[in-house]
Design an enzyme around this catalytic site. Sequence first.
Site, mmCIF file in Angstrom:
data_model
loop_
_atom_site.group_PDB
_atom_site.id
_atom_site.type_symbol
_atom_site.label_atom_id
_atom_site.label_comp_id
_atom_site.label_asym_id
_atom_site.label_seq_id
_atom_site.Cartn_x
_atom_site.Cartn_y
_atom_site.Cartn_z
ATOM 1 N N GLY A 511 0.941 -1.151 -0.264
ATOM 2 C CA GLY A 511 -0.112 0.023 -0.149
ATOM 3 C C GLY A 511 0.839 1.275 -0.048
ATOM 4 O O GLY A 511 2.229 1.107 -0.123
ATOM 5 N N GLY A 514 1.249 8.707 3.481
ATOM 6 C CA GLY A 514 1.623 9.925 3.434
ATOM 7 C C GLY A 514 3.199 9.826 3.440
ATOM 8 O O GLY A 514 3.739 10.850 2.944
ATOM 9 N N GLY A 516 5.070 7.239 2.303
ATOM 10 C CA GLY A 516 5.420 6.720 0.939
ATOM 11 C C GLY A 516 4.913 5.137 0.992
ATOM 12 O O GLY A 516 4.149 4.701 1.678
ATOM 13 N N LYS A 532 8.588 0.535 5.174
ATOM 14 C CA LYS A 532 8.141 1.738 4.583
ATOM 15 C C LYS A 532 9.323 2.570 3.988
ATOM 16 O O LYS A 532 10.275 2.855 4.626
ATOM 17 C CB LYS A 532 7.498 2.552 6.008
ATOM 18 C CG LYS A 532 6.199 2.081 6.364
ATOM 19 C CD LYS A 532 5.745 2.674 7.576
ATOM 20 C CE LYS A 532 5.386 4.202 7.325
ATOM 21 N NZ LYS A 532 4.789 4.893 8.545
ATOM 22 N N ASP A 630 -2.780 11.059 14.859
ATOM 23 C CA ASP A 630 -3.303 10.382 13.454
ATOM 24 C C ASP A 630 -3.925 9.154 13.567
ATOM 25 O O ASP A 630 -3.751 8.362 13.008
ATOM 26 C CB ASP A 630 -2.178 10.684 12.584
ATOM 27 C CG ASP A 630 -2.650 10.538 11.132
ATOM 28 O OD1 ASP A 630 -3.781 11.059 10.971
ATOM 29 O OD2 ASP A 630 -1.953 10.211 10.208
#
Length: 822
Positions: A511, A514, A516, A532, A630
């Site tokens: 996937g 934000g 990357g 990531k 978040d």
Amino acid sequence: MEGAAILLFTLLFLHKIYAAELDTILDSSFLTDGDTLVSTTGVFELVFFRPGSSENRYLGIRYNNISERTVVWVANRDHPLLVGSRPELKITDQGILGLFDNSSLIWSTNTTASRNTTARLLDNGNLVVVDQQEKVIWQSFDYPTDTLLPGMKLGRDLLRGITWRLTPWKSNQDPAPGDFTWGADTLGYPENKLKQGELIVFRGGPWSNERFVGVSVFSKSLTFTYDVIVNESEVSFAYNLEDNSLLSRTTLNSSRHLEGWAWVEEGRGWQQVVQFPRSTCDTYNICHAYGTCNINMIQQSCSCLDQKRFIPRDQKAWDTADWSGGCIRRTPLECKNGSDGFNKYSVVKLPDTEKTWYNMNMSLEECGAECLKNCSCMAYANPDKSRKVCLHWFSDLLDIQALPAGSDGGLDMFVRMASSDLDSQSTSKKKAGENNKIILAVVIPIVLLIVLMIATWLCYARRKRKHIKLTGEEEVFNASKSQAEDMELPLFSFSTIADATANFSPDNKLGEGGFGPVYKGTLEDGKEIAVKRLSKTSTQGLGEFKNEVICISKLQHRNLVRLLGCCIQGDHEKLLIYEYMPNKSLDSFIFDKTQSTILDWTKRFDIIKGIARGLLYLHQDSRLRIIHRDLKASNILLDQDMNPKISDFGLARSFGGNETQANTERVVGTYGYMSPEYALDGIFSIKSDVFSFGVLVLEIVSGKRNRGFIQPQNEDNLIGHVWRLYSEGKSLNLINESCVESFNPPEVLRSIKIGLLCVQQNAVDRPNMSSVILMLGSDSELPEPKQPSFLTEKELPVVNYSSSSHTGGSMIDFTITEVNAR
């Protein structure tokens, strides 16, 4: 029959003696009309009384050892006992203290205690119910009426959801609650406010732990001490008398006056010590922004805070005593290159603290330095002379009052000014500071240059001695290793990660967020990992990368995703290596019709509890107090057993032990999960995460997104839809169709109510995560939620977006990257 009558008469007679002479009601005794329960030394009594000339009767506490037996507390103020009633106050078989009228329950403590409880009237006027271990399970001090006694509190018990405030009698004949309230406003730094509904009538000023010697009406000194508690469990204010032999009370009457009273013998009775509001200047915000009310002025009450630096917004209106426009600065703030400063204003009643930030352990110098860093900080002060407290204002200063010189309540306030408006003392200090900066700007580069030259020579000599030649990736790897070691995290070489992910093959891509893209990889030992990779076009950068590494490398919890290491390849490649989560993210299940069938109610409830435990660890039990900022469904990963793990700490903030909230000009997070105070004003705290958690709970129960969910008939978002169903008693209609056959109604209703408690408009009303854990794991009665915030994108400022999507049926989330907070 005659013997039975005699026995009954004897029992009633004994009951009256028993109840009147003791300060306790046992399960074998009761109180009825004509009986009196007296405290140990006879200061207070619990009796049935008639107010004034009214025929109605009430159960109340009043003074017993003075000639004016003034009532200080009423139990059944909304349900009077009418003529002909036969009241009984007794403890039921369930251990509840209840008032009955002809077997009908009129009033009760509504507790859930075990049996064998006891009711007792204490000498401070507090009626308590205790269990066998003498633990207080209910007390009248938690439910004040119109009177505040020494030791009683105003404020909020955040764990139990109890609010302590005064409400007046409707009249001298009717103790039912009137229209006014006197209680704590805890939206910012706490202070007491007199309100009529939501309209503020009078403001008492910020709380402080101080000793106050009042104007005595008799020979003895009337000395008050205040007790202020501000923490995650409780926000409260109380007062006490140093001389316990004196009697004092504070009342809120039906004519909206707060009055302090002291008892004076020799026939003088209750003497009024103080009354608020006292004058026109006590009218809330009468002079509006940057206006100050001076009680020494005869003809005109309002003036600008400083007539050299502030002017009326509308001079013509001001000249006619219309002060509604307030004042504005003559010189606008510059806020660049440290050009602003602060002017000191002394002996003032500090402005309204509703929109403030505070720290309970910061010196005044540190407070000023922090305020100067933030262009939105308009003023700072220490509201409590007895200890270190830092208070920042982030909006116009309202309801200021200039007090007479020497006033005990007067404090110093430091107001932000443009450089041209600074006092001469402030200007000279600033120039001295600028000179120091110039000196440092010259000296520091020279020192650094010398250090650099020495370091270069040492490095060259060491390489020459060892004859080591590093090339290409090895040199970069060693440079990166020092950075990773500073962050206490294992370092992977870039070639290792490239091999594990088949050179970042698109087939291994899981996937993209934000930060990357995220790739699946397999190390040489067969261990699966998730990688990531910071994108060159990402809105996040090195700051977020380091923030995530520093935060999560120090955290260990079963409900937090585990960071295995990182990789730093020069300035171009920055990678984070996590444990692999085979079931990906929560949103790929709850928002997908096919996948959602896998999550029955039991598993959903387990996920809710797991997320709560992870948040509690972040907020309370970790080495650092972490605010995630978040929290959303796409940032909750699921392991092979569907256990939830909180991930993505790039936007997280760590707090010190004494910090409770902060303010930022860079608002980050995701629409639909952001609390209103954060989205609109940039104020964040652990309660911001609690709001996001509440949204998550409602999404897990319903399978619907808060963002993008619209009811065509009423334009509700998900929160509004849930509130509407809850208000109509139809909460179970919210349950996702995949859980219809497996759900537990009490658990579903409890989860929905907890979700609504977490998304309440005011941050102070929301529970903390320790309370949420208790509520999820027990069957105790929950407090009623207030109407939540229905914040939608239409209400938020314009922002830039960065999309983040995940595989498995999830939609696109929009993350706010920067907002200038108001």
